[in-house]
Design an enzyme around this catalytic site. Structure first.
Site, PDB file in Angstrom:
ATOM      1  N   CYS A  48       0.818  -1.211   0.000  1.00 19.94           N
ATOM      2  CA  CYS A  48       0.000   0.000   0.000  1.00 19.94           C
ATOM      3  C   CYS A  48       0.853   1.262   0.000  1.00 19.94           C
ATOM      4  O   CYS A  48       0.328   2.352  -0.262  1.00 19.94           O
ATOM      5  CB  CYS A  48      -0.948  -0.004   1.198  1.00 19.94           C
ATOM      6  SG  CYS A  48      -2.339  -1.116   0.981  1.00 19.94           S
ATOM      7  N   LYS A  51       0.600   3.181  -3.203  1.00 22.95           N
ATOM      8  CA  LYS A  51      -0.627   3.860  -3.635  1.00 22.95           C
ATOM      9  C   LYS A  51      -0.312   5.263  -4.130  1.00 22.95           C
ATOM     10  O   LYS A  51       0.596   5.928  -3.609  1.00 22.95           O
ATOM     11  CB  LYS A  51      -1.592   3.986  -2.441  1.00 22.95           C
ATOM     12  CG  LYS A  51      -2.360   2.717  -2.140  1.00 22.95           C
ATOM     13  CD  LYS A  51      -3.196   2.862  -0.885  1.00 22.95           C
ATOM     14  CE  LYS A  51      -4.394   3.770  -1.062  1.00 22.95           C
ATOM     15  NZ  LYS A  51      -5.389   3.611   0.014  1.00 22.95           N
ATOM     16  N   TYR A  79     -17.199   9.531  -1.835  1.00 18.67           N
ATOM     17  CA  TYR A  79     -17.103   9.570  -0.378  1.00 18.67           C
ATOM     18  C   TYR A  79     -15.725   9.160   0.138  1.00 18.67           C
ATOM     19  O   TYR A  79     -15.466   9.193   1.319  1.00 18.67           O
ATOM     20  CB  TYR A  79     -18.187   8.691   0.255  1.00 18.67           C
ATOM     21  CG  TYR A  79     -19.576   9.166  -0.069  1.00 18.67           C
ATOM     22  CD1 TYR A  79     -20.230  10.071   0.762  1.00 18.67           C
ATOM     23  CD2 TYR A  79     -20.242   8.750  -1.213  1.00 18.67           C
ATOM     24  CE1 TYR A  79     -21.500  10.539   0.461  1.00 18.67           C
ATOM     25  CE2 TYR A  79     -21.513   9.205  -1.533  1.00 18.67           C
ATOM     26  CZ  TYR A  79     -22.140  10.098  -0.694  1.00 18.67           C
ATOM     27  OH  TYR A  79     -23.392  10.556  -1.010  1.00 18.67           O
ATOM     28  N   PHE A  80     -14.845   8.755  -0.770  1.00 13.21           N
ATOM     29  CA  PHE A  80     -13.523   8.281  -0.349  1.00 13.21           C
ATOM     30  C   PHE A  80     -13.648   7.243   0.759  1.00 13.21           C
ATOM     31  O   PHE A  80     -12.849   7.193   1.694  1.00 13.21           O
ATOM     32  CB  PHE A  80     -12.642   9.458   0.107  1.00 13.21           C
ATOM     33  CG  PHE A  80     -11.465   9.688  -0.808  1.00 13.21           C
ATOM     34  CD1 PHE A  80     -11.664   9.951  -2.162  1.00 13.21           C
ATOM     35  CD2 PHE A  80     -10.159   9.627  -0.337  1.00 13.21           C
ATOM     36  CE1 PHE A  80     -10.591  10.155  -3.017  1.00 13.21           C
ATOM     37  CE2 PHE A  80      -9.079   9.831  -1.183  1.00 13.21           C
ATOM     38  CZ  PHE A  80      -9.300  10.098  -2.527  1.00 13.21           C
ATOM     39  N   ASP A  99      -8.350  -3.861  -5.118  1.00  9.62           N
ATOM     40  CA  ASP A  99      -7.033  -3.497  -4.583  1.00  9.62           C
ATOM     41  C   ASP A  99      -5.957  -4.348  -5.212  1.00  9.62           C
ATOM     42  O   ASP A  99      -6.099  -5.572  -5.275  1.00  9.62           O
ATOM     43  CB  ASP A  99      -7.003  -3.789  -3.075  1.00  9.62           C
ATOM     44  CG  ASP A  99      -7.074  -2.534  -2.273  1.00  9.62           C
ATOM     45  OD1 ASP A  99      -6.150  -1.722  -2.379  1.00  9.62           O
ATOM     46  OD2 ASP A  99      -8.057  -2.382  -1.534  1.00  9.62           O
ATOM     47  N   GLY A 170     -10.497 -14.094 -12.966  1.00  8.81           N
ATOM     48  CA  GLY A 170      -9.585 -12.967 -12.920  1.00  8.81           C
ATOM     49  C   GLY A 170      -9.130 -12.563 -14.303  1.00  8.81           C
ATOM     50  O   GLY A 170      -9.732 -12.939 -15.314  1.00  8.81           O
ATOM     51  N   HIS A 171      -8.044 -11.790 -14.339  1.00  4.99           N
ATOM     52  CA  HIS A 171      -7.483 -11.342 -15.602  1.00  4.99           C
ATOM     53  C   HIS A 171      -5.983 -11.168 -15.410  1.00  4.99           C
ATOM     54  O   HIS A 171      -5.536 -10.694 -14.354  1.00  4.99           O
ATOM     55  CB  HIS A 171      -8.123 -10.012 -16.020  1.00  4.99           C
ATOM     56  CG  HIS A 171      -7.706  -9.570 -17.380  1.00  4.99           C
ATOM     57  ND1 HIS A 171      -8.203 -10.137 -18.542  1.00  4.99           N
ATOM     58  CD2 HIS A 171      -6.816  -8.626 -17.783  1.00  4.99           C
ATOM     59  CE1 HIS A 171      -7.646  -9.551 -19.582  1.00  4.99           C
ATOM     60  NE2 HIS A 171      -6.795  -8.633 -19.154  1.00  4.99           N
ATOM     61  N   SER A 172      -5.199 -11.550 -16.454  1.00  7.60           N
ATOM     62  CA  SER A 172      -3.738 -11.550 -16.317  1.00  7.60           C
ATOM     63  C   SER A 172      -3.106 -10.896 -17.535  1.00  7.60           C
ATOM     64  O   SER A 172      -3.540 -11.141 -18.661  1.00  7.60           O
ATOM     65  CB  SER A 172      -3.214 -12.987 -16.217  1.00  7.60           C
ATOM     66  OG  SER A 172      -3.942 -13.705 -15.249  1.00  7.60           O
ATOM     67  N   ASP A 260     -10.645   0.953   7.254  1.00  5.56           N
ATOM     68  CA  ASP A 260      -9.418   0.205   7.536  1.00  5.56           C
ATOM     69  C   ASP A 260      -8.214   1.122   7.331  1.00  5.56           C
ATOM     70  O   ASP A 260      -8.254   2.068   6.549  1.00  5.56           O
ATOM     71  CB  ASP A 260      -9.309  -1.096   6.714  1.00  5.56           C
ATOM     72  CG  ASP A 260      -9.351  -0.881   5.220  1.00  5.56           C
ATOM     73  OD1 ASP A 260      -9.617   0.245   4.770  1.00  5.56           O
ATOM     74  OD2 ASP A 260      -9.115  -1.875   4.486  1.00  5.56           O
TER      75      ASP A 260
END
Ligand SMILES: Nc1ncnc2c1ncn2[C@@H]1O[C@H](COP(=O)(O)OP(=O)(O)OP(=O)(O)O)[C@@H](O)[C@H]1O
Ligand SMILES: [Mg+2]
Length: 380
Positions: A48, A51, A79-80, A99, A170-172, A260
């Site tokens: 993180c 980010k 609203y973040f 994420d 998923g996707h790769s 979080d």
């Protein structure tokens, strides 16, 4: 021996950097056993801490014309908050979040576990339960052995199973650096959503995990520490934030707001909760839980760009004037898969803590909520 290496000196007994030329990379991929590859050495920043800084992100998003919000949207990006909430009917709302990031640890399976726990966390932070997850993978096919990605996906799969959710696809893509994460969908009762906007004066603030994953993983990346030196932080980052299942329905209802603590640090996420709720959070800084080695790593200068950008983001809106230098760094430390910050009715906070301790031994009351004052967060 807590300090297993020296910054800048590469320890060939445990790990190898990825070579830069394509010919060397081909050989490397062919001969290098996956367990000898140190993933943190393949990227510039990890977890993180990578980010986009909050001030930049806000500036960018403000320039985008988003479509008018559907009436069923209870929470969206404006609203973040941790995730979007879309009401399906009286009983059910969808929780949606996404994420992904670059490796924060060296061991592939561990990276998958942490990335999954971190992605699942935003659903728990809204009071929801995850039901499905999809993997997002960027992988340097020419440079890394296939086993690395098998291990990353296995780590994620195990965490998704632990959360009682389903890994549905998923996707790769082939990319220069490894990135991995999840898009997670969950359900929540629309009358029991824990937004970041509901904190009330008088509430007690509970933080469920210790702080310091940013500086401790920076120490690993600099090869000042090894993974085995930061077991407490690894255990914390791989722990899923399923606090809701520790609580009776009455306890769940006594949570007025939640978020979080991730890349913007305790200061950034506390400030966002305070601003959204139009209150001031008064934090007993001495009560903030931290890992044994957190201060050691901060003192040794194991910092990331996010330590600076988190300070820039929050400084106009917080009062940290009484804090010493180490505590100032602690509150801005970017967390990966950090704890939940819960704003709880004061009469239930002790019972809540007891319930949380069954899964989150570091959970502690870190402050109280006050009517809106000059600053969003006051550190005492
Ligand atoms: N690329 C993007 N497009 C649209 N909205 C975005 C984008 N990146 C971030 N956002 C929105 O910006 C807000 C802040 O994002 P951020 O990732 O910090 O939230 P978060 O999911 O709570 O963080 P974390 O996952 O670290 O807990 C969120 O509302 C998020 O949906
Ligand atoms: Mg979040």
């Amino acid at each position: 021996m807590p300090w297993a290496g020296t910054a800048g000196v590469f320890d060939t007994s445990t790990s190898f950097p990825i070579p830069s030329s394509s010919q060397e990379r081909f050989l490397f991929r062919t001969i290098m056993p996956s367990e000898k590859i140190a993933l943190t050495q393949t990227v510039q920043k990890g977890g993180c801490a990578a980010k986009v800084a909050a001030t930049e992100l806000r500036r960018i998003l403000q320039q985008v014309g988003f479509p008018a919000a559907h009436p069923a949207l209870m929470v969206d990006g404006r609203y973040f908050d941790d995730a979007a909430i879309y009401r399906v009917n009286e009983e059910t709302a969808l929780v949606q979040t996404l994420d992904f990031f670059t490796p924060i640890v060296d061991t592939p399976k561990l990276f998958g576990e942490i990335a999954a726990a971190n992605a699942l966390s935003d659903v728990y932070a809204m009071g929801g339960r995850p039901v499905t997850a999809m993997g997002i993978l960027a992988f340097p096919l020419a440079a890394l052995p296939e086993q690395v990605i098998v291990d990353v996906l296995q780590g994620a799969s195990d965490k998704i199973a632990e959360a009682g959710a389903n890994f549905v696809g998923g996707h790769s893509i082939d990319d220069d650096t490894l990135k991995f994460g999840l898009s997670v969908t969950g359900f929540v009762n629309p009358r029991q959503v824990w937004t970041n906007a509901g904190a009330r004066p008088g509430d007690h603030l509970i933080l469920t995990k210790a702080l310091g994953t940013g500086t401790m993983t920076a120490a690993v990346k600099r090869q000042q520490l090894r993974e085995e030196d930061i077991i407490e932080a690894l255990d914390s980052m791989t722990a899923i934030n399923n606090a809701i299942d520790c609580m009776s329905p009455d306890l769940q209802a006594s949570i007025h707001a939640a978020t979080d603590i991730t890349g913007f640090g305790f200061s950034g996420h506390a400030m966002q909760l305070a601003n959204a709720s139009d209150v001031t959070l008064c934090i007993e800084t001495g009560n903030l839980p931290r890992f044994d080695k957190t201060f050691h790593c901060l003192e040794n200068g194991c910092l990331t760009k996010a330590h600076r950008t988190n300070a820039e983001y929050t400084t106009p809106h917080i009062d940290d004037s009484t804090l010493d230098a180490l505590h100032k760094l602690l509150i801005h430390d970017p967390q990966t898969s950090g704890g939940l910050l819960l704003s709880v009715a004061p009469e239930t906070s002790q019972t809540m803590l007891q319930a949380l301790h069954t899964r989150f031994p570091s959970a502690v009351i870190v402050g109280t909520v006050h009517p809106h004052q000059d600053k969003a967060v006051q550190f005492a």
